[in-house]
Design a protein around this motif. Structure first.
Motif, PDB file in Angstrom:
ATOM      1  N   TRP A  97       0.804  -1.222   0.000  1.00  9.68           N
ATOM      2  CA  TRP A  97       0.000   0.000   0.000  1.00  9.68           C
ATOM      3  C   TRP A  97       0.835   1.270   0.000  1.00  9.68           C
ATOM      4  O   TRP A  97       0.500   2.231  -0.682  1.00  9.68           O
ATOM      5  N   ASP A  98       1.931   1.311   0.766  1.00 10.02           N
ATOM      6  CA  ASP A  98       2.747   2.526   0.833  1.00 10.02           C
ATOM      7  C   ASP A  98       3.311   2.880  -0.536  1.00 10.02           C
ATOM      8  O   ASP A  98       3.370   4.056  -0.916  1.00 10.02           O
ATOM      9  N   GLU A  99       3.710   1.871  -1.288  1.00 14.54           N
ATOM     10  CA  GLU A  99       4.236   2.120  -2.639  1.00 14.54           C
ATOM     11  C   GLU A  99       3.138   2.626  -3.557  1.00 14.54           C
ATOM     12  O   GLU A  99       3.327   3.589  -4.311  1.00 14.54           O
ATOM     13  N   GLN A 102       2.049   6.406  -3.038  1.00 12.64           N
ATOM     14  CA  GLN A 102       2.962   7.503  -3.359  1.00 12.64           C
ATOM     15  C   GLN A 102       2.407   8.346  -4.505  1.00 12.64           C
ATOM     16  O   GLN A 102       2.136   7.849  -5.581  1.00 12.64           O
ATOM     17  N   TYR A 125      -6.033   3.961   7.317  1.00 14.60           N
ATOM     18  CA  TYR A 125      -4.802   4.172   6.554  1.00 14.60           C
ATOM     19  C   TYR A 125      -4.789   5.569   5.939  1.00 14.60           C
ATOM     20  O   TYR A 125      -3.812   6.317   6.075  1.00 14.60           O
ATOM     21  N   ARG A 129      -2.556   9.086   7.044  1.00 13.19           N
ATOM     22  CA  ARG A 129      -1.612   9.674   6.082  1.00 13.19           C
ATOM     23  C   ARG A 129      -2.151  10.946   5.434  1.00 13.19           C
ATOM     24  O   ARG A 129      -1.514  11.497   4.540  1.00 13.19           O
TER      25      ARG A 129
END
Length: 200
Positions: A97-99, A102, A125, A129
């Motif tokens: 998910w973090d990738e 972006q 999430y 963020r």
């Protein structure tokens, strides 16, 4: 892929959008129904080994699952295209998910009222963020219907977070969801600029 302009001298804008939600909420269906190109899908067959992990309550007919991402593209206007990235729904794929997040302008969290609790991880999430998102309730055949207000209260959403109803199978419905997200993200962006905060 970040939100980018293809050329500083023209007005064309390509924006990155995430489509998230619980297992079986309709992410792959939404991306596939609105995409102008043949969508990239990384669906694999569910196996007996995954049965203890992947809860099928309410989606007993589901036979496949996304193991990486879905990808599609849709033009909203002649000068605006959206690149759609559908996230995997199971917890064991959350490392991706973090990738995927972006450079994203915002996210659609698909909700299934039969398994509404499955939305909470995605909502947490994006809230953590500070990524703008809307909740789109996918109206499955035979599922009990609820009002947008009832869903917002059940999910304890910020009053400014939109809730919309949709049918992920239909392109027009999916496109309206994406337009709602772009408008909401634009408002969040303007509010942050006015407050001197970080840009999206």
């Amino acid at each position: 892929m970040d939100s980018v302009r293809s050329d500083p001298s023209d007005s064309f804008l390509a924006l990155k959008i995430l489509v998230a939600g619980g297992f079986g909420a309709g992410k792959t269906t939404l991306v596939g129904s609105v995409s102008e190109i043949r969508p990239l899908s990384t669906e694999e067959q569910l196996t007996e080994a995954g049965r203890p992990i992947d809860r099928l309550d309410g989606v007993e007919g589901k036979t496949t699952t996304t193991v990486a991402m879905d990808f599609g593209r849709i033009s909203i206007h002649e000068d605006l295209s959206l690149y759609l990235f559908g996230t995997p729904g199971q917890n064991r794929f959350w490392f991706m998910w973090d990738e995927l997040a972006q450079g994203a302008l915002g996210a659609v969290v698909l909700a299934d009222t039969r398994r509404l609790q499955d939305c909470f991880p995605a909502i947490d999430y994006f809230e953590h963020r500070e990524i703008p998102f809307i909740v789109a309730v996918n109206c499955f055949d035979g599922a009990r219907s609820y009002s947008e207000t009832s869903v917002a209260q059940a999910l304890d959403l910020d009053p400014q977070t939109p809730v919309v109803m949709c049918d992920a199978r239909h392109r027009a419905s999916g496109k309206e969801v994406l337009i709602s997200l772009v408008e909401h993200a634009g408002r969040v962006h303007e509010d942050r600029l006015a407050a001197g905060g970080p840009m999206i």
